[in-house]
Design a protein around this motif. Structure first.
Motif, PDB file in Angstrom:
ATOM      1  N   GLY A   9       1.774   5.461   0.479  1.00  0.00           N
ATOM      2  CA  GLY A   9       1.505   6.488   1.475  1.00  0.00           C
ATOM      3  C   GLY A   9       2.394   6.413   2.696  1.00  0.00           C
ATOM      4  N   THR A  10       2.008   7.173   3.706  1.00  0.00           N
ATOM      5  CA  THR A  10       2.735   7.194   4.965  1.00  0.00           C
ATOM      6  C   THR A  10       2.490   5.898   5.732  1.00  0.00           C
ATOM      7  OG1 THR A  10       0.871   8.160   6.161  1.00  0.00           O
ATOM      8  CG2 THR A  10       2.395   9.695   5.073  1.00  0.00           C
ATOM      9  N   HIS A  20       0.834  -1.204   0.000  1.00  0.00           N
ATOM     10  CA  HIS A  20       0.000   0.000   0.000  1.00  0.00           C
ATOM     11  C   HIS A  20       0.869   1.255   0.000  1.00  0.00           C
ATOM     12  CE1 HIS A  20      -3.496  -2.516   0.719  1.00  0.00           C
ATOM     13  NE2 HIS A  20      -2.818  -3.119   1.670  1.00  0.00           N
ATOM     14  N   GLN A  30       1.061   5.567   8.560  1.00  0.00           N
ATOM     15  CA  GLN A  30      -0.320   5.590   9.046  1.00  0.00           C
ATOM     16  C   GLN A  30      -1.299   5.200   7.940  1.00  0.00           C
ATOM     17  OE1 GLN A  30      -1.593   9.391  10.589  1.00  0.00           O
ATOM     18  NE2 GLN A  30      -3.367   8.525  11.621  1.00  0.00           N
ATOM     19  N   GLU A  31      -1.045   5.687   6.732  1.00  0.00           N
ATOM     20  CA  GLU A  31      -1.911   5.359   5.596  1.00  0.00           C
ATOM     21  C   GLU A  31      -1.785   3.879   5.215  1.00  0.00           C
ATOM     22  OE1 GLU A  31      -1.982   9.724   3.365  1.00  0.00           O
ATOM     23  OE2 GLU A  31      -0.363   8.295   2.941  1.00  0.00           O
ATOM     24  N   LYS A  32      -0.578   3.344   5.300  1.00  0.00           N
ATOM     25  CA  LYS A  32      -0.370   1.925   4.995  1.00  0.00           C
ATOM     26  C   LYS A  32      -1.143   1.043   5.980  1.00  0.00           C
ATOM     27  CE  LYS A  32       4.362   2.426   3.144  1.00  0.00           C
ATOM     28  NZ  LYS A  32       4.247   1.742   1.851  1.00  0.00           N
TER      29      LYS A  32
END
Length: 214
Positions: free
Chosen positions: A22-23, A20, A25-27
């Motif tokens: 992103g950051t 995934h 947190q996004e992952k």
């Protein structure tokens, strides 16, 4: 005739937030969304395999997944990779182990659960040789993940050669009556050939992902 079919085979999904973007947190948010989709789809097992995360973050992810399972009517089970302490702390259904030397053995995990006055856990284990398969079966694990069956693509290096359907068939024979799940290069297109040689199901990281690796 194989005892399992495309409709009855066990599906064993393994997490990887590396798929995934992103950051961090996004992952993790994307991983949880993926796990929720798997639960809705009735995936039999989810293995939380984020070994590089600190324990507190693994606990957070495991608790979110167990909460989603509790709210569902589907029988999905959550296993934590190599961390019985996290499995116990979060109410996960069990633990996934490896056959590598020096790693926890099924007996160790069962002792930890017994000492915690907890019901016995589900235990699955990864095996790469027939000797490992035979030992795992003797240790009465709930299922064996045998890999790699087919050539396995790797994110950062050359593909890992597969052992082939003949070796998978031998693994199923050595493991009996313990079920074996085919892992490594398995796709929805070649799953039937795994079942035909005795596998009870299929397992994978890429196999159940809804996104493409970067």
């Amino acid at each position: 005739m194989a005892p399992y079919t495309d409709l009855t085979m066990i599906r064993y999904a393994i997490t990887s937030r590396a798929f995934h973007p992103g950051t961090e947190q996004e992952k993790q948010a994307a991983l949880l969304a993926e796990a929720s989709r798997w639960i809705v789809e009735g995936i039999d097992f989810i293995q939380l395999r984020e070994k590089d995360l600190p324990a507190a973050e693994q606990v957070h992810l495991a608790r979110k997944i167990t909460e989603a399972i509790a709210l569902s009517s589907n029988p999905t089970k959550l296993l934590i990779n190599s961390r019985p302490d996290i499995a116990l702390a979060t109410g996960a259904h069990g633990v996934h182990l490896t056959s590598s030397p020096g790693e926890l053995r099924p007996a160790h995990v069962r002792t930890l659960y017994a000492d915690a006055d907890h019901e016995p856990p589900l235990i699955t284990i990864s095996c790469h040789t027939l000797a490992e398969v035979q030992l795992a079966s003797q240790n009465k694990v709930h299922a064996i993940l045998f890999s790699p069956v087919f050539e396995k693509p790797l994110l950062d290096s050359s593909p890992l050669p597969g052992q082939g359907l003949g070796q998978l068939k031998a693994a199923c024979s050595f493991a009996s009556p313990t079920p074996v799940y085919a892992l490594g290069g398995v796709t929805l297109q070649n799953a039937s050939s795994c079942l035909a040689v005795g596998a009870a199901g299929i397992a994978g990281i890429r196999l159940f992902q809804s996104v493409t690796a970067k």
